[in-house]
Design a protein around this motif. Structure first.
Motif: not given
Length: 328
Positions: A297-313
């Motif tokens: 779901r998060y192939p890079t750390v930029a995508e993962g770190l942008c994920a919000q607590a509510a589940g939106r990216t």
């Protein structure tokens, strides 16, 4: 007229029981994955009575027991059809400090009777030791250097013994740095503390995995994959440690961490943190994708770190660049 079964129900009619040993942050994420996608009864071993209510609220049946007290584990024999083992080795470095008595005790109990169909063990990429930034595959020889990593090597051996001697399908997941926006002690916390990183010429390569992707890999390995396999569970990012924290700082709108020479870091940073700065390696994740067929779901750390607590990216801000091993 319905079919009447005498005695125990055939396996295909029974509800699976999944036992989680070491049900912390990742274990709870795995439990959510299990609850959402599979009809399984969830059990968790815990030595803390104060955690019982929290486990029950997550749909997990708490089982009192302590990995450091083998006699308390006997009730686990024959109890679960699948086991997710995420408990760390003991921290002490006295006596037989290179052994993981916890994993040894667990595997001995599971071997007694009614053995599980599968066991997934969460190990560490630290078993590879320092590779001077080279790419590492699961077939490479282990070169553990720290006491913590040596205990993981012992735990992996205990898991292999259970698999080979008793036919349990065992999978060892070698895990690098775990992160998530809602995970305590993550990169944002470290940035707020202003913890330094190494200067570019002294910096080391590190690998990462989002906690949700790790949980998904744990669950998938319980049902899929080849027997007695080791898999690197890492994303596609190719970054040095300092660059990773620079990316995190930019995404969180925080100052980038100060940079230190290695000699200065030895004087200012705790030994526990320095140990991660003494090893440089990059993990290949081909087996993770090919054998577990896991799409991150998060192939890079930029995508993962942008994920919000509510589940939106969120889409990373313009100009955010993160090197990916897939671009090689």
């Amino acid at each position: 007229m319905g079919i009447i079964f005498q005695g125990a129900l055939p396996a295909r009619f029974r509800r699976e029981r999944v036992l989680i040993v070491g049900c912390g942050d990742v274990g709870l994420r795995a439990a959510r994955e299990l609850g959402a996608g599979r009809r399984a009864r969830l059990l968790a071993l815990t030595s803390s009575p104060e955690r019982h209510d929290a486990l029950r609220s997550a749909g997990i049946v708490p089982l009192a027991g302590n990995l450091d007290a083998p006699a308390s584990l006997r009730r686990l024999a024959g109890l679960a059809s699948r086991v997710l083992h995420l408990a760390p080795p003991p921290a002490g470095e006295t006596g037989n400090w290179w052994l993981d008595g916890r994993t040894r005790a667990l595997t001995r109990v599971l071997a007694l009777r009614g053995r599980p169909l599968s066991l997934v063990y969460g190990s560490t990429s630290g078993v590879y030791g320092d590779r001077a930034g080279a790419w590492v595959r699961e077939t490479d020889a282990l070169q553990a250097q720290s006491p913590r990593a040596l205990r993981r090597v012992d735990a992996e051996a205990a898991v292999r013994w259970l698999g080979r001697a008793f036919g349990v399908r065992c999978t060892t997941l070698r895990i690098p740095g775990i992160y998530a926006h809602d995970r305590a002690g993550g990169p944002r916390d470290r940035l707020l503390r202003g913890t330094p990183v190494l200067r570019v010429e002294d910096d080391v390569f590190t690998s990462h995995i989002h906690a949700d992707d790790l949980a998904r890999a744990c669950v998938r390995a319980l049902w899929q994959g080849r027997a007695q396999r080791c898999l690197n569970v890492a994303d596609d990012t190719e970054l040095r440690m300092g660059d990773y924290f620079d990316v995190a700082a930019d995404l969180f709108g925080l100052p980038r961490p100060p940079r230190l020479a290695r000699d200065a870091a030895r004087e200012q940073l705790p030994v526990s943190l320095l140990s991660f700065m003494n090893e440089s390696r990059r993990l290949r994740n081909d087996r993770l994708k090919a054998e577990l067929r896991l799409r991150l779901r998060y192939p890079t750390v930029a995508e993962g770190l942008c994920a919000q607590a509510a589940g939106r990216t969120q889409v990373p801000p313009p100009g955010t660049r993160v090197a990916s091993s897939q671009a090689r």
